[in-house]
Design a protein around this motif. Structure first.
Motif: not given
Length: 282
Positions: A240-266
């Motif tokens: 983030n702009p404070q140079l802190e890690a966020t809750e975003a992650t990267q999908c192991f399968a397709c390498r897409s960035v998965v945002m926190p809201r998307e991580q709630l998906s089944p």
């Protein structure tokens, strides 16, 4: 921040003739092993590019060792901090280019494109024009998936999938940018430096590169005129702009960035799938 976050993450690059990369590779491997550093260092005839993390003492010793080489004595480094080591291993690679553009005519060490500092850029964006009154246009030189994590407001995003596509794209849009001041930017400065030099080479008259990229902008002025976070190529995924890690992650399968809201998906199963790859499969 450093007092509570024991891992120092450094990012740096320099374009310079470096024709003894094969001979120096072993020395880089040895010093990194001695200091228990992890990350990636790219050695190329056109220079060096590195993302390395470790303790404060180890990073300082590594930089002192590196800057003992006159070619890298003035190497500028961007720092951020984390609780855990963001890399799994230490890699020292030999590459043809430290950032692949497939354009051998670009030799930044022979002359850099003009730079704009973070503080000056913020002032330009605040006032809506540069110091000569020309409108300022931001051009993102990163890949599309990086832009989707965050970028400057009203930026031009050509949806490139790899940096080697940039020369053809920017040539195709030259007339649209002819009467504007263009500022190229990227994560840490390396892609936007090459991009700005290329644009000068093909006839653009008013082009600047953002000195130090988004990470330096965050460090100096925060998140003004920027929406979202900045993708980084390590396990932190985004800062983030404070140079802190966020809750975003990267999908192991397709390498897409998965945002926190998307991580709630089944469809999001850590290590297996995410909404992006499930959508593509469908």
């Amino acid at each position: 921040m450093p007092a509570t976050h024991p891992i120092v993450n450094i990012a740096a690059y320099k374009f310079i003739t470096f024709d003894d990369t094969a001979e120096r590779r072993a020395a880089f491997q040895a010093i990194c092993a001695e200091l228990a550093l992890k990350g990636t260092i790219l050695l190329s005839p056109e220079g060096i590019n590195l993302f390395v993390a470790g303790s404060r003492a180890s990073v300082d010793r590594f930089l002192a060792w590196l800057r003992d080489d006159p070619r890298f004595a003035d190497l500028e480094v961007k720092e951020s901090y984390s609780d855990e080591q963001p890399f799994n291993r230490m890699l020292v690679k030999l590459k043809r280019e430290i950032i692949t553009m497939k354009n051998p005519l670009i030799k930044p060490e022979l002359g850099r494109a003009p730079v704009v500092t973070a503080t000056t850029l913020k002032r330009w964006l605040d006032q809506g024009h540069d110091d000569d009154g020309k409108p300022v246009v931001m051009v993102d030189t990163r890949n599309a998936f990086e832009v989707d994590v965050g970028t400057f407001d009203d930026t031009i995003d050509y949806r490139i999938e790899k940096f080697s596509e940039f020369p053809a794209v920017i040539e195709a849009h030259r007339n649209e940018l002819a009467d504007k001041t263009v500022v190229t930017f990227c994560t840490g400065g390396i892609r936007c430096e090459k991009a700005a030099i290329h644009m000068h080479n093909i006839g653009y008259e008013s082009v600047y590169q953002l000195e130090g990229g988004i990470l330096k902008y965050f460090e100096e002025v925060g998140g003004a005129h920027y929406t979202g976070d900045c993708f980084v190529f390590d396990h932190r995924t985004a800062l983030n702009p404070q140079l802190e890690a966020t809750e975003a992650t990267q999908c192991f399968a397709c390498r897409s960035v998965v945002m926190p809201r998307e991580q709630l998906s089944p469809s999001y199963i850590p290590g297996k799938s995410c909404p992006h790859c499930v959508l593509v499969e469908a």
